[in-house]
Scaffold this motif. Structure first.
Motif, short mmCIF file in Angstrom:
data_model
loop_
_atom_site.label_atom_id
_atom_site.label_comp_id
_atom_site.label_asym_id
_atom_site.label_seq_id
_atom_site.Cartn_x
_atom_site.Cartn_y
_atom_site.Cartn_z
N GLY A 146 -20.07 6.52 31.14
CA GLY A 146 -19.03 5.59 31.55
C GLY A 146 -17.65 6.01 31.12
N ASP A 147 -16.65 5.32 31.68
CA ASP A 147 -15.27 5.51 31.30
C ASP A 147 -14.99 4.63 30.08
N PHE A 148 -15.09 5.20 28.89
CA PHE A 148 -14.91 4.43 27.67
C PHE A 148 -13.44 4.32 27.26
N ASN A 149 -12.57 5.06 27.97
CA ASN A 149 -11.13 5.00 27.72
C ASN A 149 -10.84 5.10 26.22
N SER A 150 -11.46 6.06 25.58
CA SER A 150 -11.33 6.21 24.14
C SER A 150 -10.96 7.65 23.81
N GLN A 151 -10.22 7.81 22.74
CA GLN A 151 -9.78 9.13 22.29
C GLN A 151 -10.38 9.43 20.93
N ASN A 152 -10.89 10.65 20.79
CA ASN A 152 -11.43 11.09 19.51
C ASN A 152 -11.51 12.61 19.52
N VAL A 153 -11.08 13.23 18.44
CA VAL A 153 -11.12 14.69 18.37
C VAL A 153 -12.54 15.21 18.45
N ARG A 154 -13.50 14.34 18.21
CA ARG A 154 -14.91 14.74 18.24
C ARG A 154 -15.34 15.17 19.62
N TRP A 155 -14.77 14.59 20.67
CA TRP A 155 -15.11 15.03 22.04
C TRP A 155 -13.93 15.67 22.74
N ARG A 215 -33.13 18.11 26.58
CA ARG A 215 -33.50 18.54 27.93
C ARG A 215 -32.39 18.27 28.95
N LEU A 216 -31.22 17.89 28.49
CA LEU A 216 -30.13 17.55 29.39
C LEU A 216 -29.05 18.63 29.37
N ASP A 217 -28.54 18.93 30.56
CA ASP A 217 -27.44 19.88 30.70
C ASP A 217 -26.24 19.13 31.28
N TRP A 218 -25.20 18.97 30.47
CA TRP A 218 -24.01 18.18 30.85
C TRP A 218 -22.89 19.12 31.27
N SER A 219 -22.24 18.82 32.39
CA SER A 219 -21.12 19.64 32.86
C SER A 219 -20.19 18.81 33.72
N VAL A 220 -18.97 19.30 33.88
CA VAL A 220 -17.97 18.65 34.74
C VAL A 220 -17.85 19.46 36.01
N SER A 221 -18.00 18.81 37.16
CA SER A 221 -17.94 19.49 38.45
C SER A 221 -16.48 19.74 38.83
N ASN A 222 -16.25 20.87 39.50
CA ASN A 222 -14.91 21.18 39.98
C ASN A 222 -14.69 20.68 41.41
N HIS A 223 -15.61 19.85 41.90
CA HIS A 223 -15.49 19.29 43.24
C HIS A 223 -14.39 18.22 43.23
N ILE A 224 -13.43 18.33 44.12
CA ILE A 224 -12.29 17.42 44.17
C ILE A 224 -12.65 16.19 44.99
N THR A 225 -12.36 15.02 44.43
CA THR A 225 -12.60 13.74 45.11
C THR A 225 -11.31 12.94 45.13
N SER A 226 -11.38 11.75 45.69
CA SER A 226 -10.21 10.88 45.76
C SER A 226 -9.92 10.18 44.43
N SER A 227 -10.83 10.29 43.46
CA SER A 227 -10.66 9.66 42.17
C SER A 227 -9.92 10.58 41.21
N ASP A 228 -9.26 9.99 40.23
CA ASP A 228 -8.60 10.80 39.20
C ASP A 228 -9.58 11.22 38.10
N HIS A 229 -10.83 10.80 38.22
CA HIS A 229 -11.89 11.23 37.30
C HIS A 229 -12.69 12.35 37.94
N PHE A 230 -13.01 13.36 37.16
CA PHE A 230 -13.82 14.46 37.66
C PHE A 230 -15.29 14.05 37.68
N PRO A 231 -16.04 14.51 38.69
CA PRO A 231 -17.49 14.20 38.71
C PRO A 231 -18.20 14.84 37.52
N ILE A 232 -19.09 14.09 36.92
CA ILE A 232 -19.89 14.58 35.79
C ILE A 232 -21.32 14.79 36.28
N VAL A 233 -21.86 15.96 36.02
CA VAL A 233 -23.21 16.32 36.46
C VAL A 233 -24.11 16.43 35.23
N ILE A 234 -25.17 15.65 35.23
CA ILE A 234 -26.17 15.71 34.15
C ILE A 234 -27.50 16.13 34.77
#
Length: 419
Positions: free
Chosen positions: A31-40, A94-113
């Motif tokens: 989700g969009d937690f709208n949170s900032q932390n140096v940990r991520w 067993r999960l592989d997390w990545s950010v897709s470079n596919h451009i959409t109409s949203s200002d959030h990048f697609p996340i692929v798990i």
């Protein structure tokens, strides 16, 4: 599905705890937690980021983010890491997390798990001889007949004769012994697991050939003028790579390493550090400010490092792994303790064992703290009982034992004796 408002006044640690308690395991939270932390990967930490960090420390959760940006500000083009993904420990591996470079109409990048399934062996079944009830008498008689009729004079050399003899044995076996199709059963765990539990390491893997290479413009008559290169056993190096690959996954998965550390990490290099410095310089010039940069290339950095502080930081690893709900068992923690803390304390102990009691007490305190965490003892537990439960000799006896070992070292001579 449950919705949590991103308004600062309505977001709390209890909201996440309530959701986690309701979820069946295994689970994934995104989700969009709208949170900032140096940990991520954020540049700073806000209150909401602190609340989420508390959840990560107190529950059986693993952060899946890999420091990649998940949103772009459409106004100023700044990137941020506000979209987070969590999973419980049983499925996180067993999960592989990545950010897709596919451009959409949203200002959030697609996340692929992606769920990474175990490798399924698709190799074809091989024919093997069924040796449970072989007709050895027929095999022996037919083989003797075939070998007797081989004309040795027809072969030009021994190699041809050996090849003919081998083919004869195989041909007779195919005629007289029943075949079966099966796969070689693979062990459920690697063969070296049992050896690691016993603390065994092959002797040939412990030795290496040291080749001293003279440093440029250095004195060839002084030892510090050479750079020693050690040639290790190839099997040992391969084994170390396997272990390193497994151990490297966990610190990255829980974001244990600082986001500023770019060395010795996958998909990172010094160019990342140069980029950060370049951005700092650009912002400084735009704001008409002054900036100072200090570059350190410290010779013999390890020799002058505050090693006591390093050991204290290593103790934090034991603290993380000894978590009550998802931490490792005591035997595993003791092995980790011996590998990353005890080994550092033992190194050079034959030299500093004659130091002042106050200095030795400083080292022993850190050692006792790590061992107490490994076995889950109370702070009030007697120190000698902690050593007894862990099966490790006290520090004073250990230093004496290492001193005696050094005196019995086969390569010791009268000129290099350490007393």
């Amino acid at each position: 599905m449950q919705y949590i408002s991103t308004q600062p006044t309505s977001f709390s640690e209890k909201d996440l705890e309530n959701i986690i308690r309701q979820l069946p395991k295994p689970f994934i939270i995104t989700g969009d937690f709208n949170s900032q932390n140096v940990r991520w990967g954020s540049l700073n930490t806000d209150n909401r980021g602190k609340e989420i960090e508390k959840i990560l420390e107190s529950d059986n959760l693993v952060l899946l983010n890999s420091m990649e940006s998940t949103r772009i500000n459409s106004i100023n083009g700044n990137l941020s890491n506000i979209d987070l993904s969590f999973a419980n420990a049983s499925i996180a591996i067993r999960l592989d997390w990545s950010v897709s470079n596919h451009i959409t109409s949203s200002d959030h990048f697609p996340i692929v798990i992606k769920i990474v399934f175990r490798h399924i062996d698709s190799t074809p079944k091989l024919e093997r001889c069924n040796l449970k009830n072989p007709n050895l008498q027929l095999f022996s008689e037919l083989l003797e007949y075939k070998v007797t009729n081989i004309n040795v004079s027809e072969f030009h050399n021994t190699e041809e004769l050996v090849e003919e003899f081998t083919e004869t044995i195989i041909a007779v076996a195919n005629l007289t012994i029943e075949k079966t199709k099966s796969k070689t059963p693979k062990p459920k765990v690697p063969w070296w697991n049992q050896d690691i539990k016993k603390g065994y390491w092959p002797k040939k893997w412990k030795s290496g050939i040291i080749i001293p290479i003279l440093k440029p413009e250095k004195n060839q008559f002084k030892t510090d003028g050479y750079r020693p290169i050690t040639l290790l056993n190839t099997m040992c190096k391969l084994f170390e790579k396997i272990i390193n690959y497994r151990l490297s996954w966990y610190p990255e998965k829980i974001a244990f390493l600082s986001p500023k550390q770019n060395g010795f990490r996958k998909n990172r290099s010094t160019m990342d550090s140069f980029y950060e410095i370049n951005e700092e310089i650009k912002q400084t010039l735009e704001n008409k400010q002054l900036m100072g940069v200090i570059n350190l290339d410290i010779p013999k950095a390890y020799d002058i490092t505050w090693r006591h502080y390093i050991i204290v930081k290593l103790n934090s690893i034991i603290k993380i792994l000894s978590h009550a709900s998802w931490g490792a068992d005591s035997m595993s923690l003791i092995k980790i303790f011996n590998a990353i803390i005890q080994s550092k304390i033992n190194y050079g102990s034959i030299l500093y064992r004659t130091a002042a009691k106050s200095t030795l007490k400083l080292i022993d305190t850190v050692n006792n703290s790590g061992l107490r965490l490994a076995i889950g003892a109370f702070r009030s537990s007697p120190i000698l009982s902690i050593y007894n439960i862990a099966g490790i000799p006290p520090s004073t006896l250990r230093r004496i034992e290492l001193s005696k070992t050094s005196q019995d070292w086969p390569g010791k001579t009268e000129t290099n004796t350490v007393a």
